[in-house]
Write an enzyme that holds these catalytic residues in place. Structure first.
Site, mmCIF file in Angstrom:
data_model
loop_
_atom_site.group_PDB
_atom_site.id
_atom_site.type_symbol
_atom_site.label_atom_id
_atom_site.label_comp_id
_atom_site.label_asym_id
_atom_site.label_seq_id
_atom_site.Cartn_x
_atom_site.Cartn_y
_atom_site.Cartn_z
ATOM 1 N NE ARG A 169 -4.300 -1.311 0.013
ATOM 2 C CZ ARG A 169 -4.484 -2.291 -0.892
ATOM 3 N NH1 ARG A 169 -3.551 -2.552 -1.783
ATOM 4 N NH2 ARG A 169 -5.598 -3.004 -0.909
ATOM 5 C CG HIS A 216 -3.579 -0.950 -7.165
ATOM 6 N ND1 HIS A 216 -4.012 -0.302 -6.030
ATOM 7 C CD2 HIS A 216 -3.606 -2.272 -6.849
ATOM 8 C CE1 HIS A 216 -4.295 -1.190 -5.084
ATOM 9 N NE2 HIS A 216 -4.053 -2.405 -5.568
HETATM 10 P P1 NAP Z 1 -2.033 -10.979 5.329
HETATM 11 O O1 NAP Z 1 -2.144 -12.421 4.989
HETATM 12 O O2 NAP Z 1 -2.973 -10.404 6.310
HETATM 13 O O3 NAP Z 1 -0.522 -10.738 5.809
HETATM 14 C C1 NAP Z 1 -0.102 -9.562 6.365
HETATM 15 C C2 NAP Z 1 1.323 -9.728 6.869
HETATM 16 O O4 NAP Z 1 1.774 -8.471 7.385
HETATM 17 C C3 NAP Z 1 1.420 -10.737 8.003
HETATM 18 O O5 NAP Z 1 2.620 -11.477 7.932
HETATM 19 C C4 NAP Z 1 1.434 -9.846 9.238
HETATM 20 O O6 NAP Z 1 2.070 -10.403 10.365
HETATM 21 C C5 NAP Z 1 2.221 -8.670 8.726
HETATM 22 N N1 NAP Z 1 1.991 -7.487 9.548
HETATM 23 C C6 NAP Z 1 0.826 -6.849 9.802
HETATM 24 N N2 NAP Z 1 1.012 -5.826 10.651
HETATM 25 C C7 NAP Z 1 2.340 -5.830 10.947
HETATM 26 C C8 NAP Z 1 3.150 -5.039 11.787
HETATM 27 N N3 NAP Z 1 2.642 -4.041 12.518
HETATM 28 N N4 NAP Z 1 4.463 -5.326 11.868
HETATM 29 C C9 NAP Z 1 4.992 -6.352 11.157
HETATM 30 N N5 NAP Z 1 4.277 -7.142 10.337
HETATM 31 C C10 NAP Z 1 2.957 -6.886 10.235
HETATM 32 O O7 NAP Z 1 -2.161 -10.081 4.015
HETATM 33 P P2 NAP Z 1 -1.907 -10.515 2.494
HETATM 34 O O8 NAP Z 1 -3.086 -11.265 1.959
HETATM 35 O O9 NAP Z 1 -0.566 -11.144 2.402
HETATM 36 O O10 NAP Z 1 -1.912 -9.074 1.790
HETATM 37 C C11 NAP Z 1 -0.955 -8.084 2.148
HETATM 38 C C12 NAP Z 1 -1.317 -6.764 1.502
HETATM 39 O O11 NAP Z 1 -1.030 -6.794 0.101
HETATM 40 C C13 NAP Z 1 -2.800 -6.389 1.543
HETATM 41 O O12 NAP Z 1 -3.174 -5.890 2.797
HETATM 42 C C14 NAP Z 1 -2.871 -5.330 0.458
HETATM 43 O O13 NAP Z 1 -2.576 -4.080 1.031
HETATM 44 C C15 NAP Z 1 -1.752 -5.716 -0.516
HETATM 45 N N6 NAP Z 1 -2.255 -6.174 -1.824
HETATM 46 C C16 NAP Z 1 -1.883 -5.476 -2.944
HETATM 47 C C17 NAP Z 1 -2.314 -5.892 -4.191
HETATM 48 C C18 NAP Z 1 -1.858 -5.176 -5.437
HETATM 49 O O14 NAP Z 1 -2.314 -5.487 -6.541
HETATM 50 N N7 NAP Z 1 -0.948 -4.230 -5.354
HETATM 51 C C19 NAP Z 1 -3.147 -7.010 -4.321
HETATM 52 C C20 NAP Z 1 -3.510 -7.677 -3.164
HETATM 53 C C21 NAP Z 1 -3.059 -7.263 -1.919
HETATM 54 P P3 NAP Z 1 1.502 -11.723 11.070
HETATM 55 O O15 NAP Z 1 1.899 -12.860 10.125
HETATM 56 O O16 NAP Z 1 2.227 -11.771 12.342
HETATM 57 O O17 NAP Z 1 0.015 -11.552 11.173
#
Ligand code: NAP
Length: 311
Positions: A226, A274
């Site tokens: 993001r 994006h």
């Molecule tokens: P997810 O499964 O919820 O994983 C989030 C990761 O971030 C987890 O490992 C979490 O730690 C870690 N995290 C959260 N808060 C943190 C903090 N304060 N300090 C350190 N680590 C932290 O999410 P996801 O499905 O992988 O998606 C991640 C992000 O990708 C989405 O939220 C979105 O913003 C982005 N995204 C972008 C696109 C694009 O096209 N550009 C598409 C899809 C998603 P824990 O493992 O300990 O919970």
């Protein structure tokens, strides 16, 4: 009893999702249902949702059992105080596959120096052999569904991968860290940094001037997470000072990125609109249908958002 499913993930998505959803509901054994883009709020059992939907006031949906987001990111809905029903985010095999391909491609681009090769096509023979992946250190911030899949794919290509998450994590072939010290340790060792954190109160500006200064000179940022994870002004300053080598950015604080934003013209910034990855209707429909089946069977939902943590 008929299960009433309101599709509120913006109308333009309806033609892409209707047929896959009907197929997936059938496959999940949900046969008695009504699926539509409009229905009286008090009749709605499930809302298929996207944070850019015009639906913002959930109070009339008094009988709704869950709001099923088709996006992975929930920062645009998680703080909505009218939403008291369970909120599930999207974890989709197609979305993950696309993100692994995009991140791997961007990391390989910077690792192999492909920009330099492309810039030399006017007759500049410069035999610069790239190092092997085993000698390249990649950091991945966020080791969730997408970050862990990318880190594992990069490790399979022999990159030296370190990752950072909120809680301790064990991933084969990856050096995992958590907490403030862990972030500093990852940054100090990273030549190519991939951001796959959700945007929360804790992660906003995680890459500020101090964090950027901890990266080794010449490091490259790849951000499909993001936009607000990075302090834009600090990033521009680090690029201009020569401390950072490049930033490939897929996400921005304001999207579309305004035409006068300095990122567009910066020689060390690649703007990607994006598109790193998108939820794919055929695979996402299976997740939505499975959650509806679970809701009807009284089983716990998959991928329910932790409202306190914000993701
Ligand atoms: P997810 O499964 O919820 O994983 C989030 C990761 O971030 C987890 O490992 C979490 O730690 C870690 N995290 C959260 N808060 C943190 C903090 N304060 N300090 C350190 N680590 C932290 O999410 P996801 O499905 O992988 O998606 C991640 C992000 O990708 C989405 O939220 C979105 O913003 C982005 N995204 C972008 C696109 C694009 O096209 N550009 C598409 C899809 C998603 P824990 O493992 O300990 O919970």
């Amino acid at each position: 009893m008929t299960v009433n499913i309101l599709f509120a993930a913006t109308e333009s998505r309806w033609p892409q999702y209707e047929a896959p959803l009907r197929d997936a509901l059938k496959a999940a054994g949900v046969t008695d249902y009504r699926l539509a883009t409009e229905m009286p709020p008090e009749e709605v059992d499930y809302i298929v949702y996207a944070p850019n939907s015009p639906l913002r006031d959930f109070r009339p949906y008094v009988n709704t059992k869950a709001v099923l987001n088709i996006w992975a990111g929930v920062e645009g809905i998680v703080g909505n105080e009218t939403l008291t029903q369970p909120l599930c985010r999207m974890v989709d095999a197609g979305l993950k596959e696309g993100m692994v391909e995009w991140v791997t491609g961007q990391v390989l681009r910077h690792h192999l120096g492909l920009d330099r090769v492309l810039a030399r096509q006017a007759g500049d023979w410069c035999p610069e052999v790239p190092p092997l992946a085993r000698d390249r250190r990649v950091g991945v911030l966020g080791l969730g569904e997408l970050g862990a899949a990318c880190a594992e794919a990069l490790a399979r290509l022999n990159f030296r991968v370190a990752g950072w998450s909120r809680r301790p994590k064990d991933l084969p072939g990856i050096v995992t860290q958590h907490g403030d010290d862990g972030l500093r340790a990852v940054l100090a060792e990273t030549e190519i940094l991939v951001l796959l954190l959700p945007l929360t109160a804790e992660t906003e500006n995680v890459l500020d001037a101090d964090a950027l200064a901890r990266l080794p000179g010449g490091a490259v940022i790849v951000n499909p997470g993001r936009g607000a994870l990075i302090d834009d002004a600090a990033l521009l300053a680090a690029l201009e000072s020569g401390h950072l080598g490049h930033a490939t950015l897929d996400v921005f604080r304001e999207e579309p990125l305004p035409a006068d934003h300095p990122f567009w013209r910066h020689p060390k910034v690649t703007v990607s609109p994006h598109v790193a990855s998108e939820t794919r209707p055929s695979t996402a429909a299976e997740v939505l249908a499975e959650n509806i089946r679970r809701g009807e069977a009284g089983e716990p939902f998959l991928h329910e958002v932790d409202r306190g943590a914000g993701y």
